[in-house]
Design a protein around this motif. Structure first.
Motif, PDB file in Angstrom:
ATOM      1  N   ASN A 365      32.486 -76.409 -31.960  1.00 15.95           N
ATOM      2  CA  ASN A 365      32.178 -77.724 -32.505  1.00 15.95           C
ATOM      3  C   ASN A 365      31.015 -77.712 -33.507  1.00 15.95           C
ATOM      4  O   ASN A 365      30.849 -76.737 -34.229  1.00 15.95           O
ATOM      5  N   VAL A 366      30.226 -78.783 -33.540  1.00 18.27           N
ATOM      6  CA  VAL A 366      29.191 -78.945 -34.564  1.00 18.27           C
ATOM      7  C   VAL A 366      28.136 -77.850 -34.459  1.00 18.27           C
ATOM      8  O   VAL A 366      27.627 -77.368 -35.470  1.00 18.27           O
ATOM      9  N   ARG A 367      27.819 -77.432 -33.233  1.00 25.16           N
ATOM     10  CA  ARG A 367      26.829 -76.372 -33.053  1.00 25.16           C
ATOM     11  C   ARG A 367      27.298 -75.082 -33.714  1.00 25.16           C
ATOM     12  O   ARG A 367      26.526 -74.377 -34.368  1.00 25.16           O
ATOM     13  N   GLN A 368      28.584 -74.754 -33.568  1.00 29.05           N
ATOM     14  CA  GLN A 368      29.127 -73.551 -34.193  1.00 29.05           C
ATOM     15  C   GLN A 368      29.112 -73.675 -35.712  1.00 29.05           C
ATOM     16  O   GLN A 368      28.780 -72.720 -36.427  1.00 29.05           O
ATOM     17  N   LEU A 369      29.461 -74.843 -36.233  1.00 30.36           N
ATOM     18  CA  LEU A 369      29.447 -75.054 -37.678  1.00 30.36           C
ATOM     19  C   LEU A 369      28.044 -74.841 -38.242  1.00 30.36           C
ATOM     20  O   LEU A 369      27.876 -74.187 -39.278  1.00 30.36           O
ATOM     21  N   ALA A 370      27.036 -75.382 -37.572  1.00 35.27           N
ATOM     22  CA  ALA A 370      25.652 -75.208 -38.027  1.00 35.27           C
ATOM     23  C   ALA A 370      25.274 -73.734 -38.050  1.00 35.27           C
ATOM     24  O   ALA A 370      24.617 -73.254 -38.990  1.00 35.27           O
ATOM     25  N   ASN A 371      25.712 -72.998 -37.039  1.00 35.05           N
ATOM     26  CA  ASN A 371      25.397 -71.574 -36.960  1.00 35.05           C
ATOM     27  C   ASN A 371      26.086 -70.790 -38.072  1.00 35.05           C
ATOM     28  O   ASN A 371      25.484 -69.899 -38.687  1.00 35.05           O
ATOM     29  N   VAL A 372      27.348 -71.130 -38.345  1.00 32.24           N
ATOM     30  CA  VAL A 372      28.098 -70.438 -39.407  1.00 32.24           C
ATOM     31  C   VAL A 372      27.460 -70.699 -40.770  1.00 32.24           C
ATOM     32  O   VAL A 372      27.312 -69.791 -41.587  1.00 32.24           O
ATOM     33  N   VAL A 373      27.078 -71.945 -41.030  1.00 32.27           N
ATOM     34  CA  VAL A 373      26.432 -72.271 -42.309  1.00 32.27           C
ATOM     35  C   VAL A 373      25.132 -71.500 -42.463  1.00 32.27           C
ATOM     36  O   VAL A 373      24.837 -70.950 -43.530  1.00 32.27           O
ATOM     37  N   GLU A 374      24.352 -71.432 -41.395  1.00 37.58           N
ATOM     38  CA  GLU A 374      23.082 -70.698 -41.478  1.00 37.58           C
ATOM     39  C   GLU A 374      23.322 -69.217 -41.741  1.00 37.58           C
ATOM     40  O   GLU A 374      22.640 -68.611 -42.587  1.00 37.58           O
ATOM     41  N   GLN A 375      24.291 -68.604 -41.041  1.00 32.88           N
ATOM     42  CA  GLN A 375      24.578 -67.189 -41.261  1.00 32.88           C
ATOM     43  C   GLN A 375      25.019 -66.930 -42.700  1.00 32.88           C
ATOM     44  O   GLN A 375      24.589 -65.956 -43.329  1.00 32.88           O
ATOM     45  N   ALA A 376      25.894 -67.789 -43.222  1.00 26.84           N
ATOM     46  CA  ALA A 376      26.381 -67.604 -44.582  1.00 26.84           C
ATOM     47  C   ALA A 376      25.261 -67.753 -45.597  1.00 26.84           C
ATOM     48  O   ALA A 376      25.196 -67.010 -46.589  1.00 26.84           O
ATOM     49  N   CYS A 377      24.341 -68.687 -45.350  1.00 30.16           N
ATOM     50  CA  CYS A 377      23.244 -68.920 -46.297  1.00 30.16           C
ATOM     51  C   CYS A 377      22.240 -67.770 -46.305  1.00 30.16           C
ATOM     52  O   CYS A 377      21.645 -67.469 -47.343  1.00 30.16           O
ATOM     53  N   VAL A 378      22.039 -67.145 -45.152  1.00 29.18           N
ATOM     54  CA  VAL A 378      21.097 -66.025 -45.079  1.00 29.18           C
ATOM     55  C   VAL A 378      21.519 -64.913 -46.033  1.00 29.18           C
ATOM     56  O   VAL A 378      20.693 -64.250 -46.660  1.00 29.18           O
ATOM     57  N   LEU A 379      22.827 -64.711 -46.173  1.00 33.34           N
ATOM     58  CA  LEU A 379      23.339 -63.619 -46.995  1.00 33.34           C
ATOM     59  C   LEU A 379      23.653 -64.043 -48.428  1.00 33.34           C
ATOM     60  O   LEU A 379      24.037 -63.208 -49.240  1.00 33.34           O
ATOM     61  N   CYS A 380      23.533 -65.329 -48.726  1.00 31.43           N
ATOM     62  CA  CYS A 380      23.862 -65.818 -50.071  1.00 31.43           C
ATOM     63  C   CYS A 380      22.632 -65.734 -50.972  1.00 31.43           C
ATOM     64  O   CYS A 380      21.572 -66.266 -50.637  1.00 31.43           O
ATOM     65  N   ARG A 381      22.768 -65.065 -52.106  1.00 30.33           N
ATOM     66  CA  ARG A 381      21.626 -64.893 -53.011  1.00 30.33           C
ATOM     67  C   ARG A 381      21.480 -66.056 -53.991  1.00 30.33           C
ATOM     68  O   ARG A 381      20.380 -66.528 -54.250  1.00 30.33           O
ATOM     69  N   LYS A 382      22.587 -66.493 -54.572  1.00 30.62           N
ATOM     70  CA  LYS A 382      22.513 -67.577 -55.541  1.00 30.62           C
ATOM     71  C   LYS A 382      23.901 -68.175 -55.712  1.00 30.62           C
ATOM     72  O   LYS A 382      24.899 -67.634 -55.232  1.00 30.62           O
ATOM     73  N   GLY A 383      23.953 -69.317 -56.432  1.00 27.38           N
ATOM     74  CA  GLY A 383      25.217 -69.962 -56.708  1.00 27.38           C
ATOM     75  C   GLY A 383      25.835 -70.586 -55.471  1.00 27.38           C
ATOM     76  O   GLY A 383      25.217 -70.651 -54.408  1.00 27.38           O
ATOM     77  N   PRO A 384      27.078 -71.057 -55.561  1.00 27.66           N
ATOM     78  CA  PRO A 384      27.757 -71.624 -54.390  1.00 27.66           C
ATOM     79  C   PRO A 384      27.991 -70.563 -53.318  1.00 27.66           C
ATOM     80  O   PRO A 384      28.218 -69.392 -53.639  1.00 27.66           O
ATOM     81  N   VAL A 385      27.948 -70.968 -52.061  1.00 29.94           N
ATOM     82  CA  VAL A 385      28.239 -70.047 -50.961  1.00 29.94           C
ATOM     83  C   VAL A 385      29.712 -69.636 -51.066  1.00 29.94           C
ATOM     84  O   VAL A 385      30.596 -70.494 -51.053  1.00 29.94           O
ATOM     85  N   PRO A 386      30.025 -68.337 -51.175  1.00 25.47           N
ATOM     86  CA  PRO A 386      31.416 -67.908 -51.348  1.00 25.47           C
ATOM     87  C   PRO A 386      32.176 -67.862 -50.035  1.00 25.47           C
ATOM     88  O   PRO A 386      31.593 -67.835 -48.947  1.00 25.47           O
ATOM     89  N   ALA A 387      33.507 -67.831 -50.162  1.00 24.26           N
ATOM     90  CA  ALA A 387      34.367 -67.838 -48.976  1.00 24.26           C
ATOM     91  C   ALA A 387      34.159 -66.609 -48.106  1.00 24.26           C
ATOM     92  O   ALA A 387      34.223 -66.697 -46.876  1.00 24.26           O
ATOM     93  N   ASN A 388      33.910 -65.446 -48.737  1.00 24.24           N
ATOM     94  CA  ASN A 388      33.825 -64.221 -47.935  1.00 24.24           C
ATOM     95  C   ASN A 388      32.634 -64.253 -46.971  1.00 24.24           C
ATOM     96  O   ASN A 388      32.697 -63.687 -45.879  1.00 24.24           O
ATOM     97  N   LEU A 389      31.546 -64.941 -47.349  1.00 27.93           N
ATOM     98  CA  LEU A 389      30.405 -65.033 -46.435  1.00 27.93           C
ATOM     99  C   LEU A 389      30.702 -65.971 -45.267  1.00 27.93           C
ATOM    100  O   LEU A 389      30.247 -65.736 -44.143  1.00 27.93           O
ATOM    101  N   VAL A 390      31.468 -67.036 -45.541  1.00 24.42           N
ATOM    102  CA  VAL A 390      31.872 -67.920 -44.445  1.00 24.42           C
ATOM    103  C   VAL A 390      32.813 -67.185 -43.501  1.00 24.42           C
ATOM    104  O   VAL A 390      32.691 -67.267 -42.276  1.00 24.42           O
ATOM    105  N   GLN A 391      33.762 -66.426 -44.090  1.00 25.10           N
ATOM    106  CA  GLN A 391      34.688 -65.653 -43.262  1.00 25.10           C
ATOM    107  C   GLN A 391      33.949 -64.603 -42.432  1.00 25.10           C
ATOM    108  O   GLN A 391      34.286 -64.364 -41.273  1.00 25.10           O
ATOM    109  N   ARG A 392      32.946 -64.004 -43.037  1.00 21.97           N
ATOM    110  CA  ARG A 392      32.156 -63.013 -42.302  1.00 21.97           C
ATOM    111  C   ARG A 392      31.451 -63.669 -41.127  1.00 21.97           C
ATOM    112  O   ARG A 392      31.391 -63.103 -40.030  1.00 21.97           O
ATOM    113  N   ALA A 393      30.898 -64.856 -41.358  1.00 16.48           N
ATOM    114  CA  ALA A 393      30.211 -65.559 -40.276  1.00 16.48           C
ATOM    115  C   ALA A 393      31.188 -65.961 -39.172  1.00 16.48           C
ATOM    116  O   ALA A 393      30.843 -65.986 -37.995  1.00 16.48           O
ATOM    117  N   LEU A 394      32.389 -66.270 -39.543  1.00 15.96           N
ATOM    118  CA  LEU A 394      33.403 -66.639 -38.557  1.00 15.96           C
ATOM    119  C   LEU A 394      34.050 -65.422 -37.901  1.00 15.96           C
ATOM    120  O   LEU A 394      34.815 -65.553 -36.944  1.00 15.96           O
TER     121      LEU A 394
END
Length: 457
Positions: A365-394
């Motif tokens: 649920n929402v707790r998992q979504l928050a965690n996935v967004v945080e994980q993806a952002c940690v690895l994102c350097r610039k620009g829009p967060v790409p799909a591969n980082l979201v997939q990696r977090a999932l």
């Protein structure tokens, strides 16, 4: 002259709305209502034409009829969601097709309106879809500022919650782990006359059974080894405010009778004390367990259940309100940027990333979504967060391959849109860039219902 300037200002500040319906009369009627309130309005008489308008004009919201010849409203909604998951789509439906419209909202449509439509409801829905009334809503309803939602299910829950909050009735929140039950409990507190008192929460599952009584009721000096001084329990600490008993379904059976008595008498006896202490708290309970089944199994007291369950709210799972996924993800991203000063580097989510988010079931649920967004952002350097980082977090592989025909049509439409934008709507120039003759290029535009005039400055 003054009226003309005011109208021009309204148009400049207005949002762009695309209306889709095969009834020209209804298109004119809705257009007049929206234009008189400062919106810029485009229209399309078919789903196919709407796809071209969206590609060319990038509206802020879409209103589409459900029943149309050719591509119907549901098919249009699904294609729009595939191209731009964040675009709000409102379904317009007759009374006989309301169940279909409700099903569309479960898939992520912003909402639906019934025909004949109510002008006030139309304007309110579009204001919500485009975000026009969010600032005002925040000022007049500060109790719900922490709740991010576009879901009708959540809006219904919140409207009922606001009424219940005025009383001191005990509330039981039922919902899966991670759905935000503590956030809802705090909203009840903030909407109640006790809002200026403390809000205190305890997770009953995380406190050892032998310590739960002293945590809730307090203790007196010398009551047990280590009790070097008097200590108030949470029932006293929360006096004048609200006490959240989270995961009440996991409360030890031996303590349930003591809690029931405290709720009935509004008094608690601290461990080691000879006298009771009066309490003044509003109790909100929350659990992910089926308490009625726990009662049948002998794990939960029926009399305690009825004492806690004066009013019950079922908090929907995130998969049952998919229209909240994108705004919640954007909210969590904004919080991360604020905390980590990455606002100048990360600009939202890519469309592919949003598709991945919308395609996930979110068992956490929402707790998992928050965690996935945080994980993806940690690895994102610039620009829009790409799909591969979201997939990696999932921790999952990409899914959802389009059929070849749909992929070919989508590519061709996008290609034509890019070419027409480059040519500024000049068909001869666009045909030259595409390496096709003018007649053939016009035929391609017609196939995808793209109007050259839509691409002119």
């Amino acid at each position: 002259m003054t009226e003309r300037l005011e109208a021009d200002e309204a148009e400049r500040n207005g949002c762009r709305i695309l209306l889709v319906d095969d009834d020209p009369g209804l298109l004119r009627l809705i257009s007049l209502r929206l234009e008189s309130n400062g919106y810029l309005v485009d229209t399309a008489e078919s789903g196919e034409a709407a796809l071209g308008r969206v590609a060319a004009q990038a509206p802020d919201a879409v209103i589409t009829d459900l029943r149309m010849e050719g591509m119907d409203g549901m098919a249009l909604f699904r294609q729009l969601r595939e191209r731009d998951p964040a675009l709000p789509v409102v379904i317009l439906t007759a009374h006989g097709t309301i169940p279909d419209a409700v099903a569309a909202t479960r898939e992520g449509a912003f909402g639906f309106l019934t025909k004949p439509f109510d002008s006030a409801e139309l304007l309110e829905t579009i204001a919500e879809a485009t975000g026009r009334n969010r600032a005002g809503a925040g000022r007049s309803a500060s109790w719900r500022e922490s709740i991010v939602t576009r879901s009708h299910a959540m809006e219904t829950l919140l409207s009922e919650l606001e009424m219940v909050a005025e009383s001191d009735a005990s509330v039981l929140l039922i919902g899966e782990s991670g759905t935000g039950k503590e956030v809802i409990a705090r909203a009840i507190h903030d909407a109640s006359p006790r809002r200026n008192g403390p809000f205190v929460a305890i997770n009953c599952a995380s406190v050892p059974a032998e310590l739960l009584e002293s945590e809730l009721f307090g203790y007196r000096k010398g009551a047990f080894t280590g009790a070097d001084s008097d200590r108030d329990g949470l029932f006293v600490t929360a006096a004048g405010g609200t006490l959240l008993l989270d995961e009440i379904g996991d409360m030890p059976a031996a303590f349930q009778a003591k809690l029931l008595r405290a709720l009935q008498e509004k008094r608690v006896r601290p461990v080691g004390a000879a006298e009771e202490v009066a309490t003044d708290v509003r109790v909100v309970s929350a659990t992910h367990r089926d308490l009625e089944r726990a009662i049948r199994d002998g794990d939960f007291r029926e009399d305690l259940f009825y004492r806690l369950n004066v009013v019950q709210f079922d908090v929907p799972a995130l998969r049952d309100r998919p229209e909240d996924i994108v705004p919640l993800a954007e909210h969590f991203l904004a919080d991360i940027q604020k905390d980590r000063l990455k606002a100048d580097r990360i600009q939202g989510f890519s469309r592919d990333a949003l598709r991945v988010l919308l395609g996930h079931d979110w068992p956490g649920n929402v707790r998992q979504l928050a965690n996935v967004v945080e994980q993806a952002c940690v690895l994102c350097r610039k620009g829009p967060v790409p799909a591969n980082l979201v997939q990696r977090a999932l921790r999952r592989d990409p899914t959802g391959v389009q059929p070849l025909a749909e992929a070919r049509d989508a590519f061709e439409r996008d290609y034509l849109v890019r070419i027409m934008r480059m040519a500024g709507g000049n068909v001869s120039e666009a045909a030259r860039l595409a390496g096709r003759n003018r007649t053939e290029f016009y035929r391609l535009l017609g196939r995808h219902q793209l109007e050259p005039g839509d691409f002119k400055d």
